[in-house]
Design a protein around this motif. Sequence first.
Motif, PDB file in Angstrom:
ATOM      1  N   VAL A 129      -4.334  32.655 -17.795  1.00  0.00           N
ATOM      2  CA  VAL A 129      -5.118  33.622 -17.028  1.00  0.00           C
ATOM      3  C   VAL A 129      -4.177  34.545 -16.279  1.00  0.00           C
ATOM      4  N   VAL A 130      -4.429  35.856 -16.428  1.00  0.00           N
ATOM      5  CA  VAL A 130      -3.693  36.874 -15.681  1.00  0.00           C
ATOM      6  C   VAL A 130      -4.709  37.827 -15.078  1.00  0.00           C
ATOM      7  N   VAL A 131      -4.612  38.074 -13.775  1.00  0.00           N
ATOM      8  CA  VAL A 131      -5.436  39.082 -13.110  1.00  0.00           C
ATOM      9  C   VAL A 131      -4.601  40.352 -13.020  1.00  0.00           C
ATOM     10  N   ASN A 132      -5.115  41.455 -13.558  1.00  0.00           N
ATOM     11  CA  ASN A 132      -4.324  42.678 -13.700  1.00  0.00           C
ATOM     12  C   ASN A 132      -5.157  43.925 -13.404  1.00  0.00           C
ATOM     13  N   PRO A 133      -4.894  44.617 -12.276  1.00  0.00           N
ATOM     14  CA  PRO A 133      -3.917  44.297 -11.242  1.00  0.00           C
ATOM     15  C   PRO A 133      -4.345  43.071 -10.450  1.00  0.00           C
ATOM     16  N   ASN A 134      -3.353  42.393  -9.891  1.00  0.00           N
ATOM     17  CA  ASN A 134      -3.630  41.101  -9.280  1.00  0.00           C
ATOM     18  C   ASN A 134      -4.228  41.245  -7.885  1.00  0.00           C
ATOM     19  N   ASN A 135      -5.058  40.284  -7.558  1.00  0.00           N
ATOM     20  CA  ASN A 135      -5.625  40.123  -6.226  1.00  0.00           C
ATOM     21  C   ASN A 135      -5.021  38.843  -5.643  1.00  0.00           C
ATOM     22  N   PRO A 136      -4.227  38.913  -4.545  1.00  0.00           N
ATOM     23  CA  PRO A 136      -4.215  39.995  -3.557  1.00  0.00           C
ATOM     24  C   PRO A 136      -2.970  40.867  -3.519  1.00  0.00           C
ATOM     25  N   ASP A 137      -1.952  40.630  -4.358  1.00  0.00           N
ATOM     26  CA  ASP A 137      -0.695  41.356  -4.162  1.00  0.00           C
ATOM     27  C   ASP A 137      -0.569  42.616  -5.003  1.00  0.00           C
ATOM     28  N   GLY A 138      -1.565  42.905  -5.868  1.00  0.00           N
ATOM     29  CA  GLY A 138      -1.543  44.136  -6.647  1.00  0.00           C
ATOM     30  C   GLY A 138      -0.535  44.158  -7.771  1.00  0.00           C
ATOM     31  N   ARG A 140       1.180  44.303 -11.232  1.00  0.00           N
ATOM     32  CA  ARG A 140       0.674  44.954 -12.439  1.00  0.00           C
ATOM     33  C   ARG A 140       1.496  44.548 -13.659  1.00  0.00           C
ATOM     34  N   HIS A 141       0.821  44.522 -14.822  1.00  0.00           N
ATOM     35  CA  HIS A 141       1.483  44.163 -16.064  1.00  0.00           C
ATOM     36  C   HIS A 141       1.050  45.143 -17.152  1.00  0.00           C
ATOM     37  N   ALA A 142       2.015  45.656 -17.888  1.00  0.00           N
ATOM     38  CA  ALA A 142       1.731  46.608 -18.947  1.00  0.00           C
ATOM     39  C   ALA A 142       0.937  45.937 -20.064  1.00  0.00           C
ATOM     40  N   PRO A 143       0.000  46.676 -20.675  1.00  0.00           N
ATOM     41  CA  PRO A 143      -0.785  46.075 -21.760  1.00  0.00           C
ATOM     42  C   PRO A 143       0.058  45.471 -22.867  1.00  0.00           C
ATOM     43  N   ASP A 144       1.154  46.129 -23.252  1.00  0.00           N
ATOM     44  CA  ASP A 144       1.990  45.588 -24.323  1.00  0.00           C
ATOM     45  C   ASP A 144       2.589  44.237 -23.939  1.00  0.00           C
ATOM     46  N   ALA A 150      -0.132  37.021 -25.402  1.00  0.00           N
ATOM     47  CA  ALA A 150      -1.253  36.462 -26.161  1.00  0.00           C
ATOM     48  C   ALA A 150      -0.788  35.798 -27.452  1.00  0.00           C
ATOM     49  N   GLU A 151       0.337  36.227 -27.978  1.00  0.00           N
ATOM     50  CA  GLU A 151       0.843  35.640 -29.220  1.00  0.00           C
ATOM     51  C   GLU A 151       1.374  34.227 -29.013  1.00  0.00           C
ATOM     52  N   THR A 152       1.530  33.821 -27.750  1.00  0.00           N
ATOM     53  CA  THR A 152       2.118  32.511 -27.448  1.00  0.00           C
ATOM     54  C   THR A 152       1.096  31.506 -26.939  1.00  0.00           C
ATOM     55  N   VAL A 153      -0.175  31.911 -26.786  1.00  0.00           N
ATOM     56  CA  VAL A 153      -1.196  31.015 -26.250  1.00  0.00           C
ATOM     57  C   VAL A 153      -2.412  31.012 -27.172  1.00  0.00           C
ATOM     58  N   GLU A 154      -3.255  30.013 -26.990  1.00  0.00           N
ATOM     59  CA  GLU A 154      -4.477  29.949 -27.805  1.00  0.00           C
ATOM     60  C   GLU A 154      -5.506  30.964 -27.343  1.00  0.00           C
ATOM     61  N   LEU A 155      -5.673  31.110 -26.025  1.00  0.00           N
ATOM     62  CA  LEU A 155      -6.653  32.046 -25.478  1.00  0.00           C
ATOM     63  C   LEU A 155      -6.075  32.652 -24.202  1.00  0.00           C
ATOM     64  N   LEU A 156      -6.061  33.983 -24.126  1.00  0.00           N
ATOM     65  CA  LEU A 156      -5.581  34.688 -22.942  1.00  0.00           C
ATOM     66  C   LEU A 156      -6.761  35.362 -22.254  1.00  0.00           C
ATOM     67  N   ILE A 157      -6.929  35.067 -20.968  1.00  0.00           N
ATOM     68  CA  ILE A 157      -7.964  35.683 -20.145  1.00  0.00           C
ATOM     69  C   ILE A 157      -7.293  36.715 -19.251  1.00  0.00           C
ATOM     70  N   VAL A 158      -7.745  37.949 -19.327  1.00  0.00           N
ATOM     71  CA  VAL A 158      -7.211  39.013 -18.473  1.00  0.00           C
ATOM     72  C   VAL A 158      -8.354  39.539 -17.614  1.00  0.00           C
ATOM     73  N   GLU A 168      -4.949  52.994 -17.006  1.00  0.00           N
ATOM     74  CA  GLU A 168      -3.818  52.835 -17.926  1.00  0.00           C
ATOM     75  C   GLU A 168      -3.379  51.380 -18.043  1.00  0.00           C
ATOM     76  N   LEU A 169      -3.792  50.528 -17.101  1.00  0.00           N
ATOM     77  CA  LEU A 169      -3.450  49.109 -17.164  1.00  0.00           C
ATOM     78  C   LEU A 169      -4.329  48.334 -18.131  1.00  0.00           C
ATOM     79  N   SER A 170      -5.469  48.888 -18.499  1.00  0.00           N
ATOM     80  CA  SER A 170      -6.450  48.125 -19.259  1.00  0.00           C
ATOM     81  C   SER A 170      -6.012  47.889 -20.697  1.00  0.00           C
TER      82      SER A 170
END
Length: 325
Positions: A129-138, A140-144, A150-158, A168-170
Amino acid sequence: MRDHGGNLDGAIRTFGGNRASWIDLSTGINTVPYPVGSLTPEAWTRLPERSALDAVEDAARRAYGASCAVVPVSGAQAAIQLVPRLIEPAQAAILSPTYNEHAAALRAEGWQVTEASDLDALEGYALAVVVNPNNPDGQRHAPDTLRALAETVELLIVDESFADPDPELSLVQGGANLPKNILVMRSFGKFYGLAGLRLGFVLAAEPLAAKLRAMTGPWPVSGMAIEVALRALNDAEWAAQTTRRLQGEAAQMDAMALRAGWTLVGGTPLFRTYATPDATAAQNALAAHHIWSRIFPYSDSWIRLGLPGPPADWVRLEAALKGGA
């Protein structure tokens, strides 16, 4: 701990006053909401038709720039509650600190949860699980970067609940295809300031979207939510104006906090998080002015504030900060 902002009842019990006397900045909900207007009688009296659900899904797809399937849910929280049932419970990792309901919902369904401090530590888990942008520190992680994860896990929740002012983060912006093992959550209520409507969306590829639809049932959201969302999601001008306002006001709040001696930790255009000498003392000082904020059990210094709405609320907040909050 499943502690949250928005707990104004507790503030009133401790510091007095009534709801009308308080400014609640303890959430990241837009305090200048979309103007709903009146609703048709059918929104209240009829079960939502499939055509109405199709229409709101199409509206969300356009608003988010997506090309994948869209599943309406009764708030992003509803999606958080469904995620643990999508695959068999195993080992999950959550990029932390973040919104605590992700870990709580997973643990309640039998998942073993690890709270990780960087993206690399999420690799290899059944669910991440990744919150993007994150709550509470904001943070951010690039979509790429997330696609590579995601290639390293069974299911990625964003969880993109706060991504509306930062499209642009989506992962779905620009119609990009979603891999079959990525699920994206979007909140409607935060950006549009209508949290009480209880509406959100899950974006995913098939068959993940079909599995979610089966779990949510034939009427996943209300007729009122659909009618309001169709207006709001199709109002691109309001969204653009609101994004510009929020960006300007976030900078305004940062300047006020700096003058008060606080240091910016991060945030989004919907909320700001600061480091203070003593978060509890800062919260209590604001509460003495009937301004409610959010502090966190894992930090003695962090305090988070949403952005005030009417000009009078900004004046009250500035006066409170000058008073040594």
